[in-house]
Design an enzyme around this catalytic site. Structure first.
Site, PDB file in Angstrom:
ATOM      1  N   GLY A 108      32.101 -30.579 104.961  1.00  0.00           N
ATOM      2  CA  GLY A 108      31.754 -30.434 103.533  1.00  0.00           C
ATOM      3  C   GLY A 108      32.783 -30.645 102.642  1.00  0.00           C
ATOM      4  O   GLY A 108      32.896 -30.177 101.250  1.00  0.00           O
ATOM      5  N   ALA A 112      32.823 -29.934  98.493  1.00  0.00           N
ATOM      6  CA  ALA A 112      33.696 -28.943  97.719  1.00  0.00           C
ATOM      7  C   ALA A 112      34.585 -29.742  96.846  1.00  0.00           C
ATOM      8  O   ALA A 112      34.999 -29.107  95.984  1.00  0.00           O
ATOM      9  CB  ALA A 112      34.625 -28.312  99.084  1.00  0.00           C
ATOM     10  N   ASP A 152      24.953 -29.471 100.418  1.00  0.00           N
ATOM     11  CA  ASP A 152      26.339 -29.158 100.775  1.00  0.00           C
ATOM     12  C   ASP A 152      26.773 -28.642  99.274  1.00  0.00           C
ATOM     13  O   ASP A 152      27.581 -27.754  99.056  1.00  0.00           O
ATOM     14  CB  ASP A 152      27.187 -30.164 101.243  1.00  0.00           C
ATOM     15  CG  ASP A 152      26.899 -30.609 102.507  1.00  0.00           C
ATOM     16  OD1 ASP A 152      25.989 -30.117 103.271  1.00  0.00           O
ATOM     17  OD2 ASP A 152      27.885 -31.534 103.076  1.00  0.00           O
TER      18      ASP A 152
HETATM   19  O1  PMV Z   1      28.767 -34.308 107.260  1.00  0.00           O
HETATM   20  P1  PMV Z   1      28.622 -33.730 106.045  1.00  0.00           P
HETATM   21  O2  PMV Z   1      29.778 -32.668 105.693  1.00  0.00           O
HETATM   22  O3  PMV Z   1      28.773 -34.884 105.041  1.00  0.00           O
HETATM   23  O4  PMV Z   1      27.104 -33.284 105.879  1.00  0.00           O
HETATM   24  C1  PMV Z   1      26.089 -34.174 105.770  1.00  0.00           C
HETATM   25  C2  PMV Z   1      24.821 -33.425 106.043  1.00  0.00           C
HETATM   26  C3  PMV Z   1      23.316 -34.442 105.919  1.00  0.00           C
HETATM   27  O5  PMV Z   1      22.331 -33.455 106.163  1.00  0.00           O
HETATM   28  C4  PMV Z   1      23.581 -35.161 107.175  1.00  0.00           C
HETATM   29  C5  PMV Z   1      23.204 -35.121 104.634  1.00  0.00           C
HETATM   30  C6  PMV Z   1      22.813 -34.341 103.351  1.00  0.00           C
HETATM   31  O6  PMV Z   1      23.119 -34.740 102.261  1.00  0.00           O
HETATM   32  O7  PMV Z   1      22.173 -33.176 103.429  1.00  0.00           O
END
Ligand code: PMV
Length: 290
Positions: A108, A112, A152
């Site tokens: 995230g 953040a 997130d």
């Molecule tokens: O990989 P990260 O920290 O960008 O998390 C993405 C999470 C997803 O579910 C794949 C996308 C979202 O927007 O929820």
């Protein structure tokens, strides 16, 4: 005027990707942060500096965000532009980003950054509510990842443990769960937007062998929670010899199993299963209530 804000990174305990399609996810923030320090200057220049990139431009070029704008800088430029417009200011802004969270590894960091930057930059002029900061942070994140679920940014803003779904937003879980996560980094970075696009294509492709595999994986969980029976286990074993995958349908404890096939393996699967029990075929009904 100087303003400092920080926001935590996150892990998704359950539901990544599925959350983009409306399923709820469970996530929590972690004790690793992004710290954003901003200050106004009389120079009318925008300067942004992080460990991975930097940019310098006049404040009247803010509206010219285009293909050549570095991707990592877009959310910050968006927040600065929106903030100067909102508070009707014609000043320069310098932003410094310090991070305890490596980028692009699912912790995230970009959310953040968006949250901490939205809080730090707007506070140069007025302290906004967390809800308003979250809204601005999600808009900023959309400059690099249009289809973000918003999960997130929500957890990076409000912290703690939460359930999130696109329709209802977040629901804090008031538990002081006493666990420690051991996070192991593959050092392989990813672009969330590209992976979400891959999942979208997967959904569209109707990939039967993958779908079958997922059904069989689901069956393994159903067996573990004790809702299969000896008879159903025999059906499943037989079905898996030729079908793409097989699982119980419904509550289990008897009832039926379903086996996924197409014309390449239907007849053989049917013949094998007919030796075990009564079976029939079914296709999807697209008409619904008539
Ligand atoms: O990989 P990260 O920290 O960008 O998390 C993405 C999470 C997803 O579910 C794949 C996308 C979202 O927007 O929820």
């Amino acid at each position: 005027m100087k303003s400092v804000a920080s926001a935590p990174g996150k892990v998704i305990l359950f539901g990544e990707h599925f959350v983009v399609y409306g399923i709820s996810a469970l996530l929590c923030s972690i004790d690793k942060r992004i710290i954003v320090t901003s200050q106004t200057t009389d120079e009318k220049m925008i300067k942004i500096e992080s460990d991975i990139d930097h940019i310098e431009m006049s404040n009247n070029s803010l509206s010219i965000m285009n293909e050549s704008t570095p991707k990592t800088m877009k959310p910050f430029l968006y927040i600065i532009k929106k903030t100067l417009e909102r508070f009707k200011k014609d000043v320069g802004i310098e932003v410094k980003i310090e991070s305890e969270i490596p980028p692009g590894i699912g912790l995230g960091s970009s959310s953040a950054c968006c949250v901490a930057a939205a809080a730090s930059i707007t506070a140069l002029f007025e302290k906004l509510s967390r809800e308003e900061i979250l809204k601005l942070a999600i808009e900023a994140e959309r400059t690099i990842f249009e289809n973000t679920s918003g999960a997130d940014c929500s957890v990076c803003t409000f912290g703690g443990l939460m359930e999130y779904d696109i329709k209802n937003g977040f629901k804090k879980i008031n538990s002081k769960a006493d666990f420690v996560l051991v996070i192991t980094n593959s050092k392989q970075t990813h672009q969330t937007s590209e992976l979400v696009e891959k999942v979208r294509k997967f959904r569209e492709k109707n990939d039967l062998s993958r779908l079958g595999l997922l059904m069989s994986e689901n069956q393994a969980y159903l067996e573990r929670i004790g809702v299969s029976t000896g008879t159903l286990d025999v059906f499943i074993k037989e079905a898996k010899k030729t079908a793409y995958g097989a699982k119980i349908t419904g509550a289990g404890g008897g009832g039926c199993i379903i086996a996924l096939t197409d014309k390449s393996n239907l007849n053989q699967t049917l013949a094998n299963l007919r030796n075990c029990g009564e079976c029939f075929t079914a296709k999807i009904d697209y008409r619904g209530l008539l």
